[in-house]
Write a protein that holds these residues in place. Sequence first.
Motif, PDB file in Angstrom:
ATOM      1  N   VAL A  42       0.819  -1.212   0.000  1.00  0.00           N
ATOM      2  CA  VAL A  42       0.000   0.000   0.000  1.00  0.00           C
ATOM      3  C   VAL A  42       0.854   1.264   0.000  1.00  0.00           C
ATOM      4  O   VAL A  42       0.317   2.370   0.004  1.00  0.00           O
ATOM      5  CB  VAL A  42      -0.982   0.021   1.195  1.00  0.00           C
ATOM      6  N   GLY A  43       2.176   1.103   0.000  1.00  0.00           N
ATOM      7  CA  GLY A  43       3.043   2.270  -0.042  1.00  0.00           C
ATOM      8  C   GLY A  43       4.496   1.882  -0.185  1.00  0.00           C
ATOM      9  O   GLY A  43       4.886   0.740   0.097  1.00  0.00           O
ATOM     10  N   GLN A  44       5.284   2.836  -0.646  1.00  0.00           N
ATOM     11  CA  GLN A  44       6.720   2.643  -0.815  1.00  0.00           C
ATOM     12  C   GLN A  44       7.441   3.950  -0.507  1.00  0.00           C
ATOM     13  O   GLN A  44       6.974   5.016  -0.899  1.00  0.00           O
ATOM     14  CB  GLN A  44       7.066   2.242  -2.252  1.00  0.00           C
ATOM     15  N   ILE A  45       8.559   3.830   0.205  1.00  0.00           N
ATOM     16  CA  ILE A  45       9.439   4.973   0.425  1.00  0.00           C
ATOM     17  C   ILE A  45      10.764   4.602  -0.249  1.00  0.00           C
ATOM     18  O   ILE A  45      11.412   3.636   0.140  1.00  0.00           O
ATOM     19  CB  ILE A  45       9.693   5.241   1.929  1.00  0.00           C
ATOM     20  N   HIS A  46      11.137   5.330  -1.280  1.00  0.00           N
ATOM     21  CA  HIS A  46      12.388   5.082  -1.998  1.00  0.00           C
ATOM     22  C   HIS A  46      13.470   5.981  -1.415  1.00  0.00           C
ATOM     23  O   HIS A  46      13.226   7.168  -1.169  1.00  0.00           O
ATOM     24  CB  HIS A  46      12.223   5.388  -3.487  1.00  0.00           C
ATOM     25  N   TYR A  47      14.647   5.419  -1.210  1.00  0.00           N
ATOM     26  CA  TYR A  47      15.726   6.221  -0.634  1.00  0.00           C
ATOM     27  C   TYR A  47      17.091   5.642  -0.999  1.00  0.00           C
ATOM     28  O   TYR A  47      17.214   4.498  -1.398  1.00  0.00           O
ATOM     29  CB  TYR A  47      15.581   6.327   0.885  1.00  0.00           C
ATOM     30  N   ARG A  48      18.099   6.500  -0.879  1.00  0.00           N
ATOM     31  CA  ARG A  48      19.506   6.093  -1.011  1.00  0.00           C
ATOM     32  C   ARG A  48      20.127   6.246   0.358  1.00  0.00           C
ATOM     33  O   ARG A  48      19.867   7.216   1.067  1.00  0.00           O
ATOM     34  CB  ARG A  48      20.245   6.992  -2.005  1.00  0.00           C
ATOM     35  N   LEU A  49      20.977   5.312   0.703  1.00  0.00           N
ATOM     36  CA  LEU A  49      21.601   5.337   2.012  1.00  0.00           C
ATOM     37  C   LEU A  49      23.093   5.122   1.847  1.00  0.00           C
ATOM     38  O   LEU A  49      23.520   4.209   1.142  1.00  0.00           O
ATOM     39  CB  LEU A  49      20.997   4.226   2.879  1.00  0.00           C
ATOM     40  N   PRO A  73       2.009   8.015   6.148  1.00  0.00           N
ATOM     41  CA  PRO A  73       3.260   8.586   5.625  1.00  0.00           C
ATOM     42  C   PRO A  73       4.201   9.059   6.739  1.00  0.00           C
ATOM     43  O   PRO A  73       5.403   8.807   6.696  1.00  0.00           O
ATOM     44  CB  PRO A  73       2.789   9.756   4.759  1.00  0.00           C
ATOM     45  N   THR A  74       3.659   9.717   7.757  1.00  0.00           N
ATOM     46  CA  THR A  74       4.468  10.178   8.880  1.00  0.00           C
ATOM     47  C   THR A  74       5.056   8.995   9.641  1.00  0.00           C
ATOM     48  O   THR A  74       6.232   8.991  10.001  1.00  0.00           O
ATOM     49  CB  THR A  74       3.617  11.042   9.829  1.00  0.00           C
ATOM     50  N   ARG A  75       4.236   7.987   9.864  1.00  0.00           N
ATOM     51  CA  ARG A  75       4.703   6.787  10.566  1.00  0.00           C
ATOM     52  C   ARG A  75       5.805   6.078   9.777  1.00  0.00           C
ATOM     53  O   ARG A  75       6.781   5.592  10.339  1.00  0.00           O
ATOM     54  CB  ARG A  75       3.529   5.840  10.791  1.00  0.00           C
ATOM     55  N   ALA A  76       5.667   6.036   8.445  1.00  0.00           N
ATOM     56  CA  ALA A  76       6.672   5.376   7.604  1.00  0.00           C
ATOM     57  C   ALA A  76       8.022   6.102   7.680  1.00  0.00           C
ATOM     58  O   ALA A  76       9.073   5.460   7.807  1.00  0.00           O
ATOM     59  CB  ALA A  76       6.188   5.305   6.160  1.00  0.00           C
ATOM     60  N   LEU A  77       8.006   7.432   7.619  1.00  0.00           N
ATOM     61  CA  LEU A  77       9.264   8.175   7.716  1.00  0.00           C
ATOM     62  C   LEU A  77       9.871   8.064   9.108  1.00  0.00           C
ATOM     63  O   LEU A  77      11.092   7.984   9.252  1.00  0.00           O
ATOM     64  CB  LEU A  77       9.060   9.640   7.328  1.00  0.00           C
ATOM     65  N   ALA A  78       9.041   8.038  10.138  1.00  0.00           N
ATOM     66  CA  ALA A  78       9.546   7.851  11.499  1.00  0.00           C
ATOM     67  C   ALA A  78      10.167   6.458  11.637  1.00  0.00           C
ATOM     68  O   ALA A  78      11.208   6.290  12.285  1.00  0.00           O
ATOM     69  CB  ALA A  78       8.426   8.039  12.516  1.00  0.00           C
ATOM     70  N   HIS A  79       9.551   5.466  11.012  1.00  0.00           N
ATOM     71  CA  HIS A  79      10.099   4.110  11.041  1.00  0.00           C
ATOM     72  C   HIS A  79      11.453   4.070  10.325  1.00  0.00           C
ATOM     73  O   HIS A  79      12.391   3.414  10.788  1.00  0.00           O
ATOM     74  CB  HIS A  79       9.133   3.123  10.389  1.00  0.00           C
TER      75      HIS A  79
END
Length: 130
Positions: A42-49, A73-79
Amino acid sequence: MGRRLRRRILAYRDIEFLSTRIPGDPGPGQECLLLVHGRKVVGQIHYRLCTTCGEGVITGVDIDEHFLSSGLPTRALAHLRSRHPGTTWRSTLTLRTTRNLLRRMRIPITPADIACVHARALPDPLQPTG
């Protein structure tokens, strides 16, 4: 119970976070945090680390429309922050909805061409193309 409250409870109780990160992989690269409800993404957060620099760059936020106002969305970024403690986060996203989310989470927006010296300038293969 209202529909919005039900979605918020669902977002906090039934959503599972799964990472595409391979444990022990030392190099920087594109990664994705999947937000899964049951067997549906139901969602994806794409990132480079980059663990060498201690820097993370959020390159994409894609959340199912039904969960946008649920706090997911806020919970996902906090995670994501708790999954990578000590990492300094920034973003390259400029859409209004993601700008508001990033401002609430105190994640600065920087131009996409500014990259870590360890990162190769590669397109994100996990990012949706449409």
